[in-house]
Design a protein around this motif. Structure first.
Motif, short mmCIF file in Angstrom:
data_model
loop_
_atom_site.label_atom_id
_atom_site.label_comp_id
_atom_site.label_asym_id
_atom_site.label_seq_id
_atom_site.Cartn_x
_atom_site.Cartn_y
_atom_site.Cartn_z
N ARG A 58 0.83 -1.20 0.00
CA ARG A 58 0.00 0.00 0.00
C ARG A 58 0.87 1.26 0.00
N LEU A 59 1.97 1.23 0.76
CA LEU A 59 2.89 2.35 0.80
C LEU A 59 3.42 2.66 -0.60
N GLU A 60 3.80 1.63 -1.33
CA GLU A 60 4.34 1.82 -2.68
C GLU A 60 3.29 2.39 -3.63
N LYS A 61 2.05 1.91 -3.53
CA LYS A 61 0.97 2.43 -4.39
C LYS A 61 0.68 3.89 -4.08
N ASN A 62 0.61 4.22 -2.80
CA ASN A 62 0.37 5.61 -2.41
C ASN A 62 1.52 6.51 -2.85
N LEU A 63 2.74 6.02 -2.69
CA LEU A 63 3.91 6.79 -3.09
C LEU A 63 3.92 7.02 -4.60
N LEU A 64 3.58 6.00 -5.36
CA LEU A 64 3.54 6.13 -6.81
C LEU A 64 2.48 7.14 -7.24
N ALA A 65 1.29 7.03 -6.67
CA ALA A 65 0.20 7.96 -7.01
C ALA A 65 0.57 9.40 -6.66
N LEU A 66 1.17 9.59 -5.49
CA LEU A 66 1.58 10.93 -5.09
C LEU A 66 2.72 11.45 -5.96
#
Length: 188
Positions: A2-10
């Motif tokens: 989830r951290l990686e997905k949020n980081l990518l989106a941001l």
């Protein structure tokens, strides 16, 4: 994951807003938003916007440090990560203000102006919200209501454009998550 997905989106959002700001694509949107919002320059609005300033950030940081020290006899890695994010983020905000040299919609206070893009107040509030919602998850909605509220005060005082606060509201959690993914940050 989830951290990686949020980081990518941001990451995508931060780069997009930065590119749109650099290209001048926000000029019409910024002008339109600014023209639709009333100017509310009251003592209460100025007090509220101050909750996104350096003094409040310093008090919040000191409170977090003292609370952890009293409870655990040490400061967590997560809080140290927050402090690093504050230092790096404020340096980046200052650098971007100098690079973009975007004038404010109107001057603020006693002739104190400075540049508009990005909003330092919105960054401070959003970095507090990023850390606070990570550390005290059940209050995440309150932390983010605070950050959005500070961004709104900047718009209602007409001292920032929409793109200034939008970038800061995205940049702070992006920086926090980037550092967290690189360095780790637990509150145990």
């Amino acid at each position: 994951m989830r951290l990686e997905k949020n980081l990518l989106a941001l990451t995508v959002a931060v780069i997009a807003v930065l590119a749109l700001e650099a290209s001048g694509a926000f000029i019409g949107i910024n002008g339109w938003v600014n023209s639709k919002l009333p100017l509310i320059d009251t003592p209460m609005m100025n007090f509220l916007t101050g909750l996104g300033g350096d003094v409040f950030l310093a008090l919040f940081t000191a409170s977090a440090l003292l609370t952890e020290w009293k409870k655990n006899g040490r400061v967590s890695r997560g809080t140290l990560l927050f402090i690093l994010a504050v230092v790096l983020g404020l340096a980046a905000v200052g650098t971007l203000k100098f690079i973009f040299a975007e004038p404010r919609p109107r001057s603020y206070g006693s002739g104190i102006g400075g540049y508009a893009f990005p909003s330092g107040h919105a960054f401070r509030a959003a970095i507090i919200a990023s850390y606070g919602s990570d550390r005290w998850r059940r209050y995440a909605h309150l932390f983010w209501a605070y950050a959005v509220g500070i961004a709104l005060t900047r718009l209602l005082l007409h001292v920032h454009w929409f793109s200034d606060v939008l970038f800061s509201l995205l940049f702070a959690p992006w920086l926090y998550l980037l550092l967290k993914s690189l360095l780790g940050g637990k509150f145990q």
